[in-house]
Design an enzyme around this catalytic site. Structure first.
Site, PDB file in Angstrom:
ATOM      1  N   ARG A  53       0.845  -1.198   0.000  1.00  0.00           N
ATOM      2  CA  ARG A  53       0.000   0.000   0.000  1.00  0.00           C
ATOM      3  C   ARG A  53       0.878   1.245   0.000  1.00  0.00           C
ATOM      4  NH1 ARG A  53      -1.521   1.706   4.544  1.00  0.00           N
ATOM      5  NH2 ARG A  53      -2.357  -0.243   5.375  1.00  0.00           N
ATOM      6  N   LYS A 202      -8.764   6.248 -19.476  1.00  0.00           N
ATOM      7  CA  LYS A 202      -9.086   6.751 -20.815  1.00  0.00           C
ATOM      8  C   LYS A 202      -7.857   6.664 -21.727  1.00  0.00           C
ATOM      9  CE  LYS A 202     -12.836   7.575 -18.517  1.00  0.00           C
ATOM     10  NZ  LYS A 202     -13.138   8.833 -17.877  1.00  0.00           N
TER      11      LYS A 202
HETATM   12  C1  LIG Z   1     -13.595   9.254 -16.610  1.00  0.00           C
HETATM   13  C2  LIG Z   1     -13.205  10.606 -16.092  1.00  0.00           C
HETATM   14  C3  LIG Z   1     -12.944  10.804 -14.730  1.00  0.00           C
HETATM   15  C4  LIG Z   1     -13.126   9.705 -13.693  1.00  0.00           C
HETATM   16  O1  LIG Z   1     -12.160   8.704 -13.825  1.00  0.00           O
HETATM   17  P1  LIG Z   1     -12.418   7.158 -13.402  1.00  0.00           P
HETATM   18  O2  LIG Z   1     -11.169   6.495 -13.847  1.00  0.00           O
HETATM   19  O3  LIG Z   1     -13.641   6.708 -14.124  1.00  0.00           O
HETATM   20  O4  LIG Z   1     -12.616   7.143 -11.932  1.00  0.00           O
HETATM   21  C5  LIG Z   1     -12.523  12.060 -14.333  1.00  0.00           C
HETATM   22  N1  LIG Z   1     -12.387  13.071 -15.220  1.00  0.00           N
HETATM   23  C6  LIG Z   1     -12.639  12.914 -16.535  1.00  0.00           C
HETATM   24  C7  LIG Z   1     -12.464  14.073 -17.453  1.00  0.00           C
HETATM   25  C8  LIG Z   1     -13.055  11.678 -17.018  1.00  0.00           C
HETATM   26  O5  LIG Z   1     -13.318  11.531 -18.317  1.00  0.00           O
END
Ligand SMILES: *Cc1c(COP(=O)(O)O)cnc(C)c1O
Length: 397
Positions: A53, A202
């Site tokens: 952790r 993403k």
């Molecule tokens: C998807 C997203 C998040 C959240 O991220 P997670 O990995 O789903 O927790 C935050 N900001 C933006 C711009 C996103 O597209």
């Protein structure tokens, strides 16, 4: 060996520690260290790792990599983008106040309005494209200005330098969600931002296969404070996902360039389409933030959004389109079509959504790596089909 600074595309592959961290084997990939605990050599000598952790060599390789790519002091990897974002907000204390973009990511909106408030951390939503409004919203207890640029899903552009100036003049930190641009196109730390945040789910990972978050701080001191929260709160990224994210990052350069090129072509095509009311993409010369975006970023990215005319049925359009995945999320090899009103911004009440331009005709389109001509003919077909009041346009005529 020369010590020239490499281009970012090169850094994505090599920097800084893709070789076996212990240099034992010369393996080109960092090993996945599946160990929760680490043997201590002697009674009072502690090694570099004690418990995963607090630190894990695979995660550390990723953390060093993102810190270098963003040109920050310290990188930290979290279990999700939301975890990186919420952990950063935990730097605040009860009684503090934050300014947040009106068109912030839906999950961030939910965290700020429904969780931070329970800990007596207050917020004001402001239109970050209007620096006067930002300046006027600052209170004596404002500690953070939180921005996303381009924003989600309407791709509004915030003047990063302008916000940083206001923040510094008022002893605030600036946090910036850099998910849409990635360090390939935008380096907020060089513009004075204190913490850069990513949903690495993403573009950075790029294959719709992991959930991950990253944070990069501009100073070691802030990095130490955030690392303390990371360890205390404990929502760290596991070793296997850390490995997978390092692999994803290596191909970010080619993926994002290809997708951005296609995104510009698709945005231009939609702009001229008689069934489309509006197209939002910072790469279009008529986008209100076009010049500002170009002054602070090296690319326009792979995400655009568009509003269909009232004569087009949203449901039929989705039913008739063939190639994109109809889903939440973005930044992947496959094109992803989403409907913000019921997906990414479902956590936002309708009147708040309407204020932000997230109407019932708005779609977000994250362009993947399919051939752009196929994507355009698919859009063309689905738009025509959805504008006709027939059941199956395939058999018309
Ligand atoms: C998807 C997203 C998040 C959240 O991220 P997670 O990995 O789903 O927790 C935050 N900001 C933006 C711009 C996103 O597209």
């Amino acid at each position: 060996m020369s010590n020239n600074k490499d281009q970012l595309e090169t850094e994505l592959i090599h920097a800084p520690s893709n070789l076996d961290v212990e240099q034992r084997t010369g393996a080109v990939n960092v090993p996945i260290y599946l160990s929760s605990t680490y043997h201590q050599e002697s009674f009072d000598a502690f090694g570099p790792f004690d418990y995963s952790r607090s630190g894990n060599p695979t995660r550390q390789a990723l953390e060093e990599k993102i810190a270098q790519l963003e040109e920050g002091a310290r990188g930290l990897a979290f279990a999700s983008g939301m975890s990186a974002i919420s952990s950063s907000f935990m730097l605040l204390s009860a009684g503090d106040h934050v300014l947040v973009s009106t068109d912030v990511y839906g999950g961030t909106y939910r965290f700020v309005t429904e969780v931070l408030t329970k800990f007596k951390i207050d917020h004001t939503f402001v239109d970050m494209t209007d620096l006067t409004e930002v300046n006027d919203a600052i209170k004596p207890n404002t500690k953070v200005i939180y921005i996303e640029t381009p924003s989600n899903p309407c791709l509004n552009i915030t003047d990063i330098n302008g916000i940083v100036k206001i923040a510094k003049a008022n002893d605030c930190l600036t946090f910036l969600d850099n998910t849409f641009m990635s360090p390939l196109y935008q380096k907020p730390i060089n513009l004075g931002v204190d913490i850069v945040l990513h949903s690495a789910t993403k573009f950075l990972s790029g294959h719709s296969d992991i959930i991950a978050g990253l944070a990069v701080t501009n100073t070691e001191e802030l990095g130490e404070r955030l690392a303390f929260i990371q360890n205390s709160f404990g929502s760290i990224l596991g070793a296997q996902d850390s490995y997978q994210l390092i692999q994803g990052i290596k191909t970010l350069g080619s993926r994002l360039k290809q997708s951005s090129e296609s995104a510009l072509k698709i945005a231009a095509y939609l702009t001229n389409h008689p069934l489309i009311k509006n197209v939002f993409y910072p790469g279009l010369p008529n986008h209100p933030g076009h010049d500002l975006h170009n002054s602070q970023s090296k690319g326009s990215g792979a995400v655009l959004s568009f509003e269909i005319k009232d004569s087009v049925k949203a449901k039929t359009f989705v039913e008739q389109i063939r190639l994109p995945v109809f889903a939440v999320s973005l930044g992947a090899v496959e094109t992803i079509l989403s409907y913000p009103a019921t997906m990414s911004h479902a956590a936002m009440p309708k009147q708040e959504r309407d204020k932000r331009g997230i109407t019932d005709g708005l779609f977000r389109f994250s362009v993947g790596l399919e051939h752009v001509d196929d994507l355009i003919s698919d859009l063309d077909y689905a738009l025509q089909a959805a504008s006709q009041q027939v059941k199956d346009p395939h058999v018309v005529g």
